[in-house]
Design a protein around this motif. Structure first.
Motif, PDB file in Angstrom:
ATOM      1  N   UNK A  66       0.834  -1.203   0.000  1.00 31.12           N
ATOM      2  CA  UNK A  66       0.000   0.000   0.000  1.00 31.12           C
ATOM      3  C   UNK A  66       0.869   1.254   0.000  1.00 31.12           C
ATOM      4  N   UNK A  67       1.936   1.247   0.778  1.00 32.64           N
ATOM      5  CA  UNK A  67       2.835   2.411   0.831  1.00 32.64           C
ATOM      6  C   UNK A  67       3.508   2.642  -0.532  1.00 32.64           C
ATOM      7  N   UNK A  68       4.012   1.579  -1.147  1.00 31.45           N
ATOM      8  CA  UNK A  68       4.700   1.714  -2.437  1.00 31.45           C
ATOM      9  C   UNK A  68       3.752   2.121  -3.562  1.00 31.45           C
ATOM     10  N   UNK A  69       2.482   1.813  -3.415  1.00 31.82           N
ATOM     11  CA  UNK A  69       1.516   2.115  -4.463  1.00 31.82           C
ATOM     12  C   UNK A  69       0.632   3.325  -4.152  1.00 31.82           C
ATOM     13  N   UNK A  70       1.002   4.086  -3.170  1.00 28.74           N
ATOM     14  CA  UNK A  70       0.214   5.250  -2.776  1.00 28.74           C
ATOM     15  C   UNK A  70       0.006   6.214  -3.944  1.00 28.74           C
ATOM     16  N   UNK A  71       1.059   6.508  -4.660  1.00 32.09           N
ATOM     17  CA  UNK A  71       0.972   7.414  -5.806  1.00 32.09           C
ATOM     18  C   UNK A  71       0.080   6.824  -6.910  1.00 32.09           C
ATOM     19  N   UNK A  72       0.219   5.541  -7.142  1.00 34.22           N
ATOM     20  CA  UNK A  72      -0.617   4.857  -8.134  1.00 34.22           C
ATOM     21  C   UNK A  72      -2.096   5.029  -7.776  1.00 34.22           C
TER      22      UNK A  72
END
Length: 124
Positions: A66-72
């Motif tokens: 979730x953290x790594x894909x926040x921008x997505x």
């Protein structure tokens, strides 16, 4: 694969990896925003879990995911069509809640409308 892992992978695939082609119920072309939405949905990647993760491992993978894909997720919400935006917002909210270890967040999640929109509009 534990039920928890299968549930997360299954939900992830249903949540955002739609755009599986459709019957093209709409005659006009996609708007730029709708096209971007379909493009982003196709880029969605599910998290990778170790074999039979313990609850703490599951939560750690989901938290990182979730953290790594926040921008997505932010980019996706910016271009999500209005008629399915509540469903997509709910799906992302559920992923974030599951990252805290709350698997019950999956209960009652209905993405039928978003799935149908993606089927009807993406990959026509």
């Amino acid at each position: 694969m534990t039920g928890r892992t299968a549930l997360a992978l299954g939900l992830g695939m249903v949540l955002l990896a739609g755009c599986h082609g459709g019957n093209g119920n709409r005659s006009n072309a996609l708007t730029a925003s709708e096209h971007k939405y379909c493009t982003l949905v196709k880029q969605f990647k599910t998290p990778t879990f170790p074999k039979d993760p313990e609850p703490a491992q599951f939560s750690a993978v989901m938290t990182d995911y979730v953290a790594r894909n926040s921008r997505y997720f932010e980019d996706l919400l910016k271009v999500t069509p209005a008629e399915i935006k509540p469903d997509v917002e709910k799906a992302i909210s559920v992923l974030r809640q599951v990252a805290t270890g709350d698997i019950s967040a999956y209960e009652g999640l209905d993405l039928t409308k978003a799935d149908q929109w993606e089927e009807d509009h993406c990959n026509k």
